[in-house]
Design a protein around this motif. Structure first.
Motif, short mmCIF file in Angstrom:
data_model
loop_
_atom_site.label_atom_id
_atom_site.label_comp_id
_atom_site.label_asym_id
_atom_site.label_seq_id
_atom_site.Cartn_x
_atom_site.Cartn_y
_atom_site.Cartn_z
N PRO A 82 15.95 9.65 45.70
CA PRO A 82 16.91 8.41 45.28
C PRO A 82 17.04 8.32 43.83
CG PRO A 82 16.05 7.85 47.41
CD PRO A 82 15.13 8.97 46.75
N GLN A 83 15.71 8.07 43.07
CA GLN A 83 15.62 7.68 41.82
C GLN A 83 16.47 8.88 40.92
OE1 GLN A 83 12.04 6.60 40.46
NE2 GLN A 83 11.41 5.15 42.47
N ALA A 84 15.94 10.22 41.40
CA ALA A 84 16.72 11.37 40.47
C ALA A 84 17.99 11.27 40.67
CB ALA A 84 16.01 12.49 41.08
N ARG A 85 18.77 11.10 41.97
CA ARG A 85 19.93 11.01 42.25
C ARG A 85 20.78 9.66 41.43
NH1 ARG A 85 20.41 10.54 48.43
NH2 ARG A 85 22.71 10.61 48.24
N LEU A 86 19.90 8.78 41.30
CA LEU A 86 20.56 7.48 40.47
C LEU A 86 20.72 8.08 39.09
CD1 LEU A 86 21.65 4.79 40.56
CD2 LEU A 86 19.51 3.69 40.40
N GLN A 87 19.81 8.66 38.68
CA GLN A 87 19.64 8.91 37.05
C GLN A 87 21.00 10.10 36.88
OE1 GLN A 87 15.93 9.90 35.34
NE2 GLN A 87 17.01 11.70 34.02
N HIS A 88 21.25 10.84 37.73
CA HIS A 88 22.24 11.98 37.59
C HIS A 88 23.41 11.06 37.80
CE1 HIS A 88 24.42 15.48 38.26
NE2 HIS A 88 25.07 15.11 39.37
N PHE A 89 23.41 10.32 38.55
CA PHE A 89 24.90 9.64 38.83
C PHE A 89 25.33 8.86 37.37
CE2 PHE A 89 27.82 5.97 39.33
CZ PHE A 89 28.63 6.52 40.68
N VAL A 90 24.11 8.29 36.87
CA VAL A 90 24.54 7.47 35.61
C VAL A 90 24.74 8.31 34.42
CG1 VAL A 90 23.44 6.03 33.60
CG2 VAL A 90 22.81 5.65 36.24
N GLN A 91 23.98 9.60 34.57
CA GLN A 91 24.54 10.53 33.47
C GLN A 91 25.73 10.89 33.54
OE1 GLN A 91 20.65 12.94 33.96
NE2 GLN A 91 20.24 12.45 31.90
N PHE A 92 26.18 11.38 34.75
CA PHE A 92 27.40 11.85 34.89
C PHE A 92 28.73 11.10 34.68
CE2 PHE A 92 30.99 12.20 38.05
CZ PHE A 92 31.33 13.47 37.71
N HIS A 93 28.44 9.88 35.19
CA HIS A 93 29.72 8.70 35.20
C HIS A 93 29.88 8.58 33.48
CE1 HIS A 93 32.10 5.69 36.93
NE2 HIS A 93 32.02 5.05 35.69
N ILE A 94 28.76 8.31 32.81
CA ILE A 94 29.00 7.93 31.41
C ILE A 94 29.82 9.18 30.70
CG2 ILE A 94 28.11 7.40 29.40
CD1 ILE A 94 26.02 5.59 30.75
N GLY A 95 29.09 10.34 30.98
CA GLY A 95 29.53 11.69 30.36
C GLY A 95 31.01 11.87 30.82
N PHE A 96 31.35 12.15 31.93
CA PHE A 96 32.58 12.43 32.52
C PHE A 96 33.57 11.33 31.88
CE2 PHE A 96 36.20 12.21 35.42
CZ PHE A 96 36.42 13.73 35.79
N HIS A 97 33.39 10.14 31.83
CA HIS A 97 34.37 9.16 31.44
C HIS A 97 34.70 9.03 29.99
CE1 HIS A 97 33.97 8.11 35.60
NE2 HIS A 97 35.21 7.39 35.45
N HIS A 98 33.41 9.36 29.28
CA HIS A 98 33.46 9.39 27.77
C HIS A 98 34.57 10.33 27.08
CE1 HIS A 98 32.31 9.90 23.54
NE2 HIS A 98 32.07 10.98 23.76
N ASP A 99 34.68 11.56 28.08
CA ASP A 99 35.53 12.36 27.54
C ASP A 99 37.22 12.14 27.76
OD1 ASP A 99 33.53 14.08 26.53
OD2 ASP A 99 33.47 15.07 28.53
N ARG A 100 37.43 11.10 28.53
CA ARG A 100 38.73 10.79 29.04
C ARG A 100 38.95 9.24 28.81
NH1 ARG A 100 35.68 14.43 31.75
NH2 ARG A 100 36.62 16.12 32.55
N PRO A 101 38.87 8.60 27.86
CA PRO A 101 39.12 7.20 27.54
C PRO A 101 40.35 6.62 28.03
CG PRO A 101 38.86 8.18 25.56
CD PRO A 101 38.69 9.06 26.57
N ASP A 102 41.79 7.48 27.55
CA ASP A 102 42.73 6.90 28.09
C ASP A 102 43.13 7.05 29.70
OD1 ASP A 102 43.45 6.54 25.70
OD2 ASP A 102 44.91 8.29 25.37
N ALA A 103 42.28 8.14 30.22
CA ALA A 103 42.31 8.00 31.65
C ALA A 103 41.87 7.06 32.42
CB ALA A 103 42.01 9.59 32.33
N VAL A 104 40.72 6.62 31.89
CA VAL A 104 39.77 5.54 32.45
C VAL A 104 40.68 4.40 32.28
CG1 VAL A 104 37.74 4.54 32.03
CG2 VAL A 104 37.72 6.86 31.91
N PHE A 105 41.16 4.08 31.34
CA PHE A 105 41.69 2.68 31.02
C PHE A 105 42.88 2.72 31.95
CE2 PHE A 105 45.25 0.18 29.28
CZ PHE A 105 44.59 -0.93 28.78
#
Length: 196
Positions: A82-105
């Motif tokens: 679960p700790q590795a899964r949580l780390q992966h989720f955090v990295q993924f979420h920030i990285g995915f949304h960083h590339d799409r600020p208008d879509a996130v907004f």
């Protein structure tokens, strides 16, 4: 309905969506007219209706596309720690949304402008994504590595915190995206009582 002479649906359709995304993010859905979208694309306003039913359909399509891409891109291994899964989720979420600020907004700030039916469909997609993080937190609680009183509240708090990165982080600043992801991993671990 006949297509405007010289237009190409595979080119103009994406341009309509890109223009709507840009304008909705900059001015807000309610302030943008179909005429402004047409001007941005470089077509007559009537031509827009070859690509969308109305402005509401455009908003819904942008949100749906964003959330479906998010769900498709995220991969989780329920058998992993679960700790590795949580780390992966955090990295993924920030990285995915960083590339799409208008879509996130738009996905977060324009929910109020959806019709009730469209809101329900978008909310269901959002819930699918939230459920992925909640499953990670539940696995950690069950395994004794996370101490969370309410996994639903913790899920919403973590997602809100991670999504906020896209509003302030800019490449080329004091910290790299990797640095920010690493710090947020530590913050989230501490928030769910995981030793860093």
């Amino acid at each position: 309905m006949a297509r405007t002479a010289g237009s190409h649906s595979d080119i103009t359709g994406p341009k309509v969506r890109a223009a709507a995304l840009k304008l909705f993010a900059k001015q807000g859905f309610a302030a943008v007219s179909m005429r402004e979208i047409a001007r941005e694309v470089g077509v007559q306003v009537g031509a827009l209706y070859n690509y969308t039913t109305d402005k509401q359909s455009l908003l819904y399509d942008l949100m749906q596309s964003h959330l479906e891409a998010l769900l498709e891109a995220f991969e989780d291994d329920p058998a992993a720690d679960p700790q590795a899964r949580l780390q992966h989720f955090v990295q993924f979420h920030i990285g995915f949304h960083h590339d799409r600020p208008d879509a996130v907004f738009i996905a977060y700030m324009e929910l109020r402008n959806l019709t009730p039916e469209n809101f329900a469909r978008i909310e269901a997609l959002r819930r699918q994504y939230e459920d992925k993080l909640e499953a990670i937190l539940q696995a950690g609680v069950a395994g004794g590595v996370f101490a969370v009183a309410d996994t639903k509240i913790a899920t919403m708090a973590v997602i809100a915190m991670l999504t906020g990165v896209s509003t302030w982080f800019r490449a080329g600043g004091r910290l790299s995206l990797d640095d920010v992801q690493a710090q947020y991993i530590q913050i989230v671990r501490k928030a769910v009582s995981v030793s860093a």
